[in-house]
Every structure is written in structure tokens, then in C-alpha cells.
Enzyme design. Structure first.
Site, short mmCIF file in Angstrom:
data_model
loop_
_atom_site.label_atom_id
_atom_site.label_comp_id
_atom_site.label_asym_id
_atom_site.label_seq_id
_atom_site.Cartn_x
_atom_site.Cartn_y
_atom_site.Cartn_z
CG HIS A 130 44.51 41.88 41.36
ND1 HIS A 130 44.69 41.72 42.78
CD2 HIS A 130 43.33 42.51 41.07
CE1 HIS A 130 43.82 42.70 43.18
NE2 HIS A 130 42.94 43.11 42.35
CD GLU A 131 41.74 43.82 37.76
OE1 GLU A 131 40.67 43.56 38.29
OE2 GLU A 131 42.33 44.66 38.49
CG HIS A 186 34.10 36.59 43.79
ND1 HIS A 186 34.48 37.61 44.61
CD2 HIS A 186 33.31 35.70 44.43
CE1 HIS A 186 34.10 37.55 45.88
NE2 HIS A 186 33.07 36.46 45.90
#
Length: 676
Positions: free
Chosen positions: A467-468, A474
Site C-alpha cells: 500500500h505505502e 505516485h
């Protein structure tokens, strides 16, 4: 003596020189950096030339570079490596930063110039990105009081200063309460059921604190295994009650008044700016656009999830009754969930852990990123770090082009807040034809290696790391001209798409085979384990969905209504939770007083965005599943239209360019097993 924060960083990749930075450097650096940023603003305001996009809007975006740098270093340390001194400085500099921000946004002459350009924007032949920057700037002035009269502007400044102090104090109190609690056990009989890894970690903690036996804390790697495996129900209760009563006790760390004050000040601020509530103010700049859309979105999912949640809850109750427990409580939740999972899938998290050695998972994340986005990660030692546990990587593409610096900080310690997050020490932008690349950081709290074992992750921790890392991608792949539109500078209900999408690879055999190898034998994770992981992926999904929805509903209860008549935080919270509550109320517990996401972080009126992004990620991954999870054409489209573009266009426009259609919640509901 010269201040390292104010010098040019003559370091490899221009990285922060952490070893030279002392706490005493921060306050003088902030004062000087604010002075420099004010000079940048004065230059724009006093420019006698006719205002243009370049000399006003662009100049504004590139202003305050030193202040941005000092702020990002300082506030990241305040989360990951804080001290009493740093917390004291935070209290002192936050009002200065609020004041400076207000000085800019309430500057009449500056706003006049921005408005002038905004009024003729259709004649300027701007690119899409320039148009977005102009609109964002204009709105940010209006939304921060540029149209207010002098008396109202003074009132706004007062509110902002007060809010910045309260939010900091909120976080400090939660951290202090987390650190203050320890469960010290000297009789091993009381620890039946706990796996060897949890016992080793607790013994290691006790040794560090120079005590005999085992110490369990409220840090997640200690707390979660205890609640999941400890047979001693009384001790589970003790831990759960301590966790749930953070900043809700009759002591100096109580956050009840802070919660009420934050909610009331936010509402007052929104009213002052002409908005009905804080949620109306916030959501104007979100994909959802208004509180009613969010409430409808949450209600719609609630209707679909509640029957499944109640059915699952009955299964847990039945299991507990076999052990003679008439009334199942919150501290029984993780314990019986794990028991039920083993009964249904024969899936023991402890049997999975040996396949998820931290270093292997990190390599897996790197390899998957390489297959999808052509990235290469090389561990380097030439970059300074703020703690010996922090690792650094140089990120390049397959052609050897420099992309980013990545910091990775994986283990809990006293000066570090709980949870996991991605942040940056330096953003990305293009100036004078030079693409200045970002310095990104991921921070987690995984079980530390002990003298006998490496750090082995639970499957939940594996998904957390993915997730991180999705957020990190991004940030690292950002490729925009303007820093305020770069990387994760997107609408809050869009920011979780890359992170939640990346979690999907954890459940795919093709991806797991790359990194899920037994830490001792090197054996690849057996196929039946993968099948069990997949089958159990929507285990208790009804209850999980209900839990997430309850947080979103609580957030909206605090921010989409007038809070001025709320007297009792606990009573108000209980009312908000009424439709989502499964377990009996615990009198000593209150979630709001430690709900840092909405009272300290940036998620006020935005907690729903986790679920909102799940709709997007399920819809997006549906395309990967159809085309192949490593399909280059699909991944490069996602990179080009989502990861590189930041906030340069409206999220729905970018999503349509990637996906070719608007998202629906159909893929999410199917994946969650909530509809057939």
C-alpha cells in the site's frame, strides 16, 4: 555558526544532510526561510510589469523553496523521530507558518494580480496543467479568505493559528499515551497461545528496557499479535481497553476538549468563508464535491455490507459460545476472527510469516515495479539518514535515467508514531528545462528482527508495505512542471488509488512467486497457501467494510453538521456509530480522541476516500486482470495517465483516459463477496 538547513545541500543528489542537522537549527531556519519566502512574494507583488501567468502564477508556485525544504524535513522528523525538543519547536513554529500562509493568502495586491490573470484565462492559450495551476491558485485565495473584510481576515488568522496548535497537541497526546503504556508479564503461563515470534519480540523489548520477562506495548507489531493469539481473555481486555482509551483518560493527555475545539473552529472557519459546514468547504475540492454525495455513497455500501457483517458476527459469537463466552466483546474480535479463519481456511498467519521475510518482500515490491514500470532500485550508503534503521535507494529506469531517491524506515521506536505512511523530503518539478527529481520516504512499524530471527511479516503487513509503496510510486514517478501539482498532490479521494491498486498484486500467484520464499529453506510459497490467501481475501469482508464505513460516518458526523451544541465527545461518537455497531459499547473507550487521521492528519471530511478509492482500484485492477497482471500496455497507461500526471487535470478526466470508462462499484462488491 552556519545553519546546515539554510546552506545549499552539497550532498549526493542534494539529499538532506541529517547528520549535520541538530534540533537547535530548526527554529532559526524556519524564521530565516519565512523571511526568504516573504521576499519571493514581495518580488511578485512589487513587480511593475503587467501581471502575466509567468511572473505571477508560475513565480508563486516556485516561491518559498527553502521554507518547503525546512518544513518537510522538520515535520517528517516530528512523525518518525520526534523528541520533546522537536515537539516544543513544533508548537512554536506552527503559528509562524499559519501566519505566513495567511499573509500570502490574505495579501490584497497579490490576489488582485491573480484575479486579473484568472479573469482573462480564456485569452491566454494555457496548457491544461497551466490552467489547473491558475484555477487552483485563484480558488486557494478565495477559499482562504481573500474576499473577506479586514475584521473577518483577523478572525480567520486567529482560527488558523489556534487550529495548528491544537492539531499538534492532539498528536503529541496520542503519542505520549501510546508510549506510557506497557504490559509487563513475568509468568509465561499467562502468555499461552502467543506465537514464538511475538514472545521473542516482547522479550527483546523487556531486555531493552532492562526488565525481566516480556513487555507488550500499544505499537501495532506488539498489540495486534497479542489481541489475535493470547488465550488470556483478561489480558486481552487490558490491552484493548488501554488501546481504546488513548487520550480519553483523566490526565493531562486527554484530548476531549481538543476534539471539540477543533471541530467547532473548523465549522466557524467554514461559516466565515461562506460554507455551511467544514465538510462543504473540504468537499468542494474533491471528486465527491459535496457531503450529500459522501453520505449517499456510505449509506449505499452500508445497506449492502450490513447483512453480510451481521451474518459474520453471528459466526464469531457461535465460536465464542463454544468457549463459554456468552457476550463477545471487542477484545475477543481478533482472537475469534483468527480462530474462525483457521477453521474455514486452515490458514495460520504464523505459518505464512516464514514466507514473508521483510527483505524478500522489499525485493518483490522492487521486481513488480520493474515489470510494471521499468524501475530499478539500488541500495546506496552515500545518502545521510535520520536513524540507523533507515535504508536508502537510488531509483533509475531501465535506460539508466535517474528517477528518485527512496528512504525506507520499517521498525517501531519510541519517537515514532504508530501506523504506516508515505511522505517526501523533496518534491518534483521542472524549472529552466531541468527536471528536479523527488526524494520519497515510506515509514512503517513492522516487527524488528531479534537475535534469533529476521523480521517476518504477517500477510496484513505485506499488504501494508505494498500500500505505502503504491503511494511511493505516485511520488517517485511524478513528472509535472509545477511542484504543487506533482505526485500525490491530487484530490484526497483520488490519492489512495495508486496505493490500494498496488495491494492487488499481493494476492496473485504470479507476483507471490517472485518474493514469497521460506526464509530458511528458500522454498517458494506452496500453491495451497496461495489458494487459501485468495479464498480468505474477502474473509469477514462485511465486518471490515462496516468498520471502514463507521470511521467515514464518524468523520462526517464531526464535520458535516454544526458541532456547536456537542458537549460530550463519547456520547456524540456513540450516536454516530449506532447503525454500524456490532460489539457492546466499552465505557472506557473513545475513538475520536485518538482518531489522528481526521483530527491531526489531512483526512477531515475525507475518511470516506479509502472506500471511494477501493471502488476505483477494484475497477482499475479489473482491467489488469483481463489483460494480464503484468500487461505492459495497461501498466504504462496507468503510469502515463495516473502516476506521472499528479494533479494536473481533474481525477475523473485522468481516470477516463486510463480506463476508457467511468468506475462503478460492481467490481468492488464482487471482489468483496458482497454480491454474487
Amino acid at each position: 555558526m552556519s545553519n546546515p538547513l539554510l546552506q545549499n545541500f552539497n550532498t549526493p543528489y542534494g539529499a538532506a544532510p541529517f547528520s549535520k542537522i541538530k534540533s537547535k537549527h530548526f527554529k532559526p531556519a524556519f524564521i530565516e526561510a519565512i523571511k526568504l519566502a516573504k521576499a519571493d512574494i514581495d518580488k511578485i507583488v512589487n513587480n511593475k510589469e503587467i501581471p502575466t501567468f509567468e511572473n505571477t502564477i508560475e513565480a508563486l508556485d516556485f516561491s518559498g523553496e527553502v521554507l518547503d525544504r525546512v518544513s518537510s524535513i522538520f515535520f517528517n522528523l516530528n512523525s518518525a523521530e520526534t523528541t520533546d525538543e522537536i515537539q516544543k519547536i513544533a508548537q512554536e513554529v506552527s503559528p509562524l507558518l499559519s501566519e505566513f500562509s495567511n499573509d500570502v493568502r490574505l495579501n490584497k495586491q497579490l490576489f488582485k494580480k491573480v484575479q486579473l490573470i484568472f479573469d482573462i484565462k480564456n485569452e491566454l492559450n494555457l496548457t491544461k496543467e497551466q490552467e489547473t495551476l491558475l484555477t487552483n491558485n485563484y480558488k486557494s485565495f478565495v477559499r482562504n479568505g481573500a474576499n473577506l473584510n479586514e475584521k473577518q481576515k483577523v478572525e480567520l488568522r486567529k482560527i488558523d493559528t489556534e487550529l495548528s496548535k491544537l492539531k499538534l497537541k492532539f498528536g503529541e497526546n496520542v503519542l505520549a499515551e501510546t508510549n506510557a503504556f506497557e504490559l509487563h508479564i513475568t509468568n509465561k503461563e499467562e502468555l499461552k497461545g502467543l506465537p514464538e515470534s511475538a514472545l521473542e519480540a516482547a522479550e527483546f523489548t523487556a531486555k531493552q528496557k532492562k526488565k525481566k520477562g516480556w513487555i507488550f506495548t500499544l505499537d501495532y507489531p506488539s498489540y495486534i499479535p497479542f489481541l489475535t493469539y493470547a488465550k488470556n481473555r483478561e489480558l486481552r481486555k487490558k490491552m484493548a481497553v488501554a488501546f481504546g482509551s488513548k487520550a480519553f483518560q483523566n490526565n493531562k493527555y486527554n484530548n476531549e476538549n481538543i476534539v471539540l475545539n477543533i471541530a467547532k473552529l473548523r465549522h466557524k472557519r467554514a461559516n466565515l468563508l461562506g460554507y455551511k459546514t467544514h465538510a462543504h468547504f473540504v468537499l468542494e475540492e474533491r471528486m465527491a464535491e459535496n457531503p450529500q454525495t459522501v453520505i449517499n455513497f456510505l449509506d449505499d455500501l452500508l445497506v449492502k455490507a450490513k447483512p453480510a457483517a451481521e451474518k459474520e458476527f453471528q459466526q464469531l459469537k457461535n465460536l465464542a459460545q463454544k468457549d463459554g463466552i456468552e457476550q463477545i466483546q471487542k477484545w475477543d474480535s481478533a482472537y475469534y476472527s483468527e480462530k474462525l479463519k483457521q477453521e474455514l481456511f486452515d490458514l495460520d498467519q504464523e505459518k505464512l510469516k516464514p514466507y514473508f521475510k521483510l527483505e524478500h518482500v522489499i525485493n518483490g515490491v522492487f521486481e513488480i515495479s520493474n515489470k510494471l514500470y521499468d524501475l530499478i532500485f539500488e541500495e546506496i550508503n552515500s545518502v545521510d539518514t535520520y536513524h540507523k534503521d533507515v535504508k536508502t535507494y537510488k531509483v533509475t529506469d531501465t535506460a539508466g535515467k535517474y528517477i528518485a531517491i527512496l528512504y525506507a524506515d520499517f521498525f517501531p521506536r519510541e519517537g515514532k508514531r504508530n501506523g504506516a505512511w508515505m511522505t517526501s523530503f523533496k518534491g518534483q518539478w521542472i524549472k529552466n528545462n531541468e527536471n528536479s527529481r523527488p526524494h520519497i520516504s515510506i515509514v512503517c512499524n513492522f516487527t524488528k528482527p531479534t537475535e534469533k530471527k529476521p523480521s517476518l511479516l504477517s500477510f496484513n503487513e505485506v499488504t501494508t508495505l505494498f500500500h505505502e509503496f503504491g503511494h511511493a510510486l505516485h511520488g517517485m514517478l511524478a513528472n509535472t512542471t509545477y511542484k504543487s501539482l506533482s505526485g500525490t498532490n491530487v484530490y484526497w479521494d483520488f490519492v489512495e488509488l495508486p496505493s490500494q491498486l498496488f495491494e492487488n498484486w499481493c494476492y496473485e500467484k504470479e507476483a507471490l512467486n517472485l518474493f514469497a520464499k521460506h526464509f530458511e529453506t528458500g522454498e517458494i510459497i506452496p500453491m495451497d497457501f496461495i489458494e487459501k490467501i485468495k479464498k480468505s481475501s474477502n474473509f469477514l469482508e462485511g465486518i471490515q467494510t462496516l468498520r471502514q464505513l463507521s470511521f467515514g460516518i464518524l468523520d462526517m458526523a464531526w464535520h458535516a453538521k454544526d458541532p456547536s451544541k456537542i458537549i460530550n465527545v463519547k456520547n456524540y461518537e456513540s450516536l454516530a456509530f449506532k447503525n454500524t455497531q456490532l460489539y457492546p459499547e466499552v465505557e472506557e473507550n473513545c475513538m475520536s480522541t485518538s482518531f489522528a487521521h481526521i483530527f491531526q492528519g489531512g483526512y477531515s471530511s475525507g475518511y470516506y476516500s479509502y472506500k471511494w478509492a477501493e471502488v476505483l482500484d477494484a475497477d482499475a485492477f479489473d482491467l489488469f486482470r483481463k489483460k494480464g497482471i503484468f500487461d505492459k500496455k495497461t501498466s504504462l497507461k496507468f503510469k502515463a495517465f495516473i502516476l506521472e500526471k499528479g494533479g494536473t487535470e481533474k481525477p475523473m478526466e485522468l481516470y477516463l483516459k486510463f480506463r476508457g470508462k467511468k468506475p462503478t462499484n460492481e467490481a468492488l462488491l464482487k471482489r468483496a463477496g458482497l454480491v454474487k
